[in-house]
Write an enzyme that holds these catalytic residues in place. Structure first.
Site, PDB file in Angstrom:
ATOM      1  N   HIS A   1       0.869  -1.179   0.000  1.00  0.00           N
ATOM      2  CA  HIS A   1       0.000   0.000   0.000  1.00  0.00           C
ATOM      3  C   HIS A   1       0.903   1.226   0.000  1.00  0.00           C
ATOM      4  CE1 HIS A   1      -2.995   2.922   1.230  1.00  0.00           C
ATOM      5  NE2 HIS A   1      -3.930   2.000   1.144  1.00  0.00           N
TER       6      HIS A   1
ATOM      7  N   ARG B   1      -6.672  10.369  -0.065  1.00  0.00           N
ATOM      8  CA  ARG B   1      -6.512  10.815  -1.447  1.00  0.00           C
ATOM      9  C   ARG B   1      -7.853  10.888  -2.169  1.00  0.00           C
ATOM     10  NH1 ARG B   1      -3.239   6.535  -3.454  1.00  0.00           N
ATOM     11  NH2 ARG B   1      -3.329   5.624  -1.382  1.00  0.00           N
TER      12      ARG B   1
END
Ligand code: FAD
Length: 632
Positions: free
Chosen positions: A249, A269
C-alpha cells in the site's frame, strides 16, 4: 495421554473476519451445525480495520455505474490476470451483498436523497465505495456479529442452547487440518489462553484466515497474519496461485519507528489529499504509465476540477492503482526527494477545511494525533509503502469457492483465496469480495456435506501427530528463538522479496529461506502451555516459511513486472506472461513445487466490454486476433 476437547460440526469456518462470518451465517442458514474459529478475540480481524469502504456498483452517486464498469475496473486494476469469473461474480453480486447488510442492521453514510453514499477510490471509474466515515470495516463486522447473535437467539428459543447450531471459539488457533484419504475430516488446534488442545471433527472446512503480511518488516497487518490458511491448504493437498503478487500500500505511516507500516487510508486521497515530495512538488503527474494515460489528468488544475466535475475532467494521478503509486513514492525517496524517515508528504490540510477533515477522516485524525503528534488538519502526513495485502492465495473454483488440488471438503474465501484480484487489488474490492465469496463458500460447504454418502473419519494417529507437532517446540531445550527467527525472515522478505525485485536477490532469498527452514525445524519455546506467545509464534513460523517460499519461488519464475510484482531486470509487462498463473503445491517431501498453468480465457460477452486499443496493451497478437473474430 494428552487431553483433547472433541467437538462435532458439519461446517468449521476458520477465521472470524468478514469472509468467515459471512460464510458461517450462510452455512447456519442452510441448517448446518457450524463452528467459527478465531485466533484473535472475536471481532478483532483485519476486516474491522478496513477504513475506506466496500466497492459495489450500486450507482447511487453516479447512475452510470453498473457491474460491467466495476468488472472492467477490477480487471484493469489486476492487469487482466484476474480470474475473470470471480471478477464477474464479484461485480454482479456486490450490490446485493451490501443491501443485505442493511437488513442485518448496517448503517452506511447516506447521500442527500437518503441512498447509501459512495466515495471515490483509486482505480474505480465512479464513486463506488459504500462507507461509514473511515470506519467501514467496524460496521461490517458489527453487523455480521449482530446477525450471528440474532441467529443464536433464534436457536436458543428453539433448543434452549445459544450455541446449539452456531458457536464461536475465539482465541483458538488451528494448526492442522485432518484428512480421511483426500477428504477433509476435521481441524486441530489449541486455546491460546490455556494451551489446551481442541479437535473439531467436520466434513467441510472453510478457510477465511486472511493474509500473510507478518512475514514482512514493514506491514499494515497485525500479529495474527502469518499465512496460516495458506499453509494449511498446502499441507492438505490444495494449491496456491499468484503468490508473487503482494500489495504494498503506498501510504503507511513512516514515523515514529514504533508505528511504521500502520495504514493511512486511501480515502485521504479519494477525498482530495495530494502527494508531494520534499521539494513541494506534486510528483504523481510524472508517473502516469502509458496504459492509464488517457484516464488521468495532465495538470493540477484539471485534477482539482475533477473532484467537483468528474464528467468533464480526468481523475488526479494520486488515484492511480496502488502498485503505481507505491512504486512512484519508492522512486521519489530513492532519488533523494523524500523525508529523513524515508517517506513523502500527504497533504489534506491545505485541501479541505479542518472541520471537513475531522468529519470525513475521524480515525486518521486521531491516529496521527495520538501516535505521531501530528495534527493532519494543519500539517502534512509522512507516508511510505507498507506490505498490505496478498493477491495470491488458495486456488479455488470461482462459483463454489472449493479449493483445487487433491482435497475435497475444503473451501476458501476472502484474502486467503487467490485469483479474484489478479496482480493487484483495487481498494474497496476486498470488503465486497469477503461478502460475495464468503456467502458462496458457506453455501457450497453446506451443500457439499449434504452430498456426502459417508462422513469422513479422523484417525487417531493423525491426531497424535498433530499433538506431537504442537508440543515439539516446548520440549526443545536450547532451540532457536522464535522472535529472532521471525526477525530474520522479515529481513529476508523485506530486503530481497520486497517492492522491487531482482534475480540475484531472489536466488539469495531462496537460499536463506532454506537455511531458515532448518532453523525453524529446531525452534524452541521456553515456558509452559498457558498463554505463551513464544510458543504460538514458534508454531506460526513454519506456516510463514512455506508461504514465503512460494512467494520467492514464484517471484523468481515470473520474468515480467505486473501489479504487485516488480522485477527491475524485467521492467515491462509481457503479454506472454499474462497467459500464465503460477501454481504452488507441496510435494511428498514437503518442498514447494511450482507449476505454470494457463489463465482461464474470458468469455466472449465479457471481452467485448473492452475496446481494442486498451486490450492491445495487455494481450498477445493471437489473443487480439481472437478478439477481432469475436467482435466481428
Ligand atoms: P480477516 O478479516 O483478516 O480475518 C481473518 C481471521 O482469521 C481472523 O479472525 C484471525 O484471527 C483468523 N485466523 C487466522 N489464522 C487463524 C488460525 N490459524 N486459526 C484460527 N483463526 C485464524 N479492504 C477494503 O476493501 N477496503 C478497505 O477500506 C480496507 N482497509 C484496510 C485497512 C487495513 C489497516 C488493513 C490491514 C486492511 C484493509 N483492507 C481493506 C483489506 C481488508 O480489510 C482485508 O483484506 C479483509 O478484511 C480480509 O478479510 P478476511 O475475512 O479474509 O480476513
Amino acid at each position: 495421554t494428552t487431553r483433547i476437547e472433541r467437538h462435532h460440526y458439519d461446517v468449521v469456518v476458520i477465521g472470524a473476519g468478514g469472509a468467515g462470518l459471512r460464510a458461517a451465517i450462510e452455512a447456519r442458514l442452510a441448517g448446518k451445525k457450524t463452528a467459527i474459529i478465531s485466533k484473535s478475540l472475536f471481532g478483532k480481524a483485519h476486516t474491522v480495520m478496513a477504513e475506506g469502504g466496500a466497492a459495489a456498483a450500486m450507482g447511487n452517486v453516479n447512475s452510470k455505474d453498473n457491474w460491467m464498469v466495476h468488472f472492467g475496473d477490477t480487471m484493469r486494476g489486476g492487469k487482466f490476470l484476474n480470474n475473470f469469473r470471480m471478477a464477474e461474480l464479484h461485480a454482479k453480486e456486490a450490490p446485493e451483498r451490501i443491501w443485505e447488510l442493511e437488513t442485518y442492521g448496517a448503517l452506511f453514510d447516506r447521500t442527500k436523497d437518503g441512498k447509501i453514499s459512495q466515495r471515490n477510490f483509486g482505480g474505480h471509474e465512479y464513486p463506488r465505495l459504500a462507507h461509514v466515515g473511515d470506519r467501514t470495516g467496524l460496521e461490517l463486522i458489527r453487523t455480521l456479529q449482530q446477525k450471528i447473535v440474532s441467529l443464536q437467539q433464534e436457536d436458543f428459543a428453539e433448543t434452549g442452547n445459544y450455541d446449539s447450531k452456531i458457536r464461536v471459539f475465539s482465541e483458538t488457533t488451528i494448526t492442522e487440518l485432518l484428512l480421511d484419504g483426500n477428504k477433509v475430516a476435521g481441524a486441530f488446534g489449541y486455546y491460546r489462553e490455556t494451551g489446551e488442545f481442541i479437535l473439531l471433527e467436520a466434513p467441510a472446512v472453510v478457510l477465511a484466515t486472511g493474509g500473510v503480511g507478518r512475514s514482512y518488516k514493514v506491514t499494515s497487518n497485525s500479529w495474527e497474519y502469518t499465512g496460516d490458511g495458506h499453509a494449511l491448504a498446502l499441507r492438505a493437498g490444495a494449491t496456491l496461485i499468484n503468490m508473487e503478487f503482494l500489495q504494498f500500500h503506498p501510504t503507511g505511516m513512516v514515523w515514529p519507528p514504533s508505528v511504521k507500516g500502520i495504514l493511512v487510508t486511501e480515502s485521504v486521497r479519494g477525498d482530495g489529499g495530494v502527494l508531494k515530495n520534499t521539494d513541494g512538488k506534486r510528483f504523481m503527474f510524472n508517473y502516469v504509465p502509458d496504459v492509464f494515460r488517457r484516464q488521468y489528468a495532465e495538470t493540477e488544475e484539471e485534477a482539482d476540477r475533477w473532484y467537483k466535475d468528474p464528467e468533464n475532467n480526468r481523475r488526479p494521478p494520486e488515484l492511480l492503482p496502488r502498485d503505481e503509486v507505491a512504486r512512484a513514492i519508492n522512486s521519489e525517496v530513492k532519488a533523494g526527494r523524500g523525508t529523513k524517515a524515508g517517506g513523502v508528504l500527504l497533504d489534506i490540510a491545505s485541501r479541505l477545511p479542518a472541520e471537513e477533515v475531522q468529519r470525513r477522516l475521524p480515525s486518521m485524525y486521531h491516529q496521527f494525533k495520538e501516535l505521531a503528534d501530528v495534527d493532519i488538519t494543519k500539517e502534512p502526513m509522512e507516508v511510505g509503502p507498507t506490505c498490505h495485502y496478498v493477491m495470491g492465495g488458495v486456488e479455488v473454483d470461482p462459483d463454489s469457492a472449493a479449493a483445487f488440488g487433491h482435497v475435497e471438503g475444503l473451501f476458501a474465501a476472502g484474502e486467503v483465496s487467490g485469483g479474484m484480484h489478479g496482480s493487484n487489488r483495487l481498494g474497496g474490492n476486498s470488503l465486497s469480495d469477503l461478502l460475495v465469496f464468503g456467502k458462496r463458500a458457506g453455501e457450497h460447504a453446506a451443500s457439499y456435506t449434504d452430498a456426502l454418502v459417508k462422513r469422513p473419519k479422523v484417525t487417531t494417529s493423525d491426531v497424535e501427530s498433530a499433538v506431537d507437532a504442537a508440543l515439539a517446540p516446548l520440549s526443545r531445550e536450547g532451540g532457536e528463538n522464535p522472535y529472532q527467527l521471525q526477525q530474520d525472515l522479515q529481513a529476508v522478505m523485506g530486503d530481497l522479496v520486497g517492492i522491487i525485485r531482482r534475480e540475484g536477490e531472489l536466488t539469495d532469498a531462496l537460499k536463506r529461506l532454506q537455511e531458515l527452514k532448518l532453523r525453524v525445524a529446531n525452534v524452541g519455546a521456553a515456558g509452559g502451555r498457558k498463554y505463551n506467545p513464544g510458543w504460538h509464534l514458534a508454531l506460526d513460523l513454519r506456516n510463514m516459511l512455506v508461504v514465503s517460499e512460494c512467494t520467492a519461488k514464484a517471484a523468481l519464475e515470473r520474468e515480467e513486472s505486473r501489479g504487485g510484482h516488480t522485477r527491475e531486470d524485467f521492467p515491462k509487462m509481457s503479454p506472454q506472461w499474462r497467459l500464465l498463473n503460477l501454481v504452488c503445491s507441496l510435494d511428498d517431501t514437503g518442498d514447494v513445487h511450482l507449476e505454470r498453468k494457463p489463465v482461464p480465457r474470458m468469455r466472449d460477452e465479457l471481452i467485448k466490454l473492452f475496446d481494442r486499443t486498451e486490450l492491445s496493451k495487455y494481450l498477445t497478437d493471437d489473443e487480439l486476433a481472437e478478439y477481432d473474430a469475436v467482435v466481428g
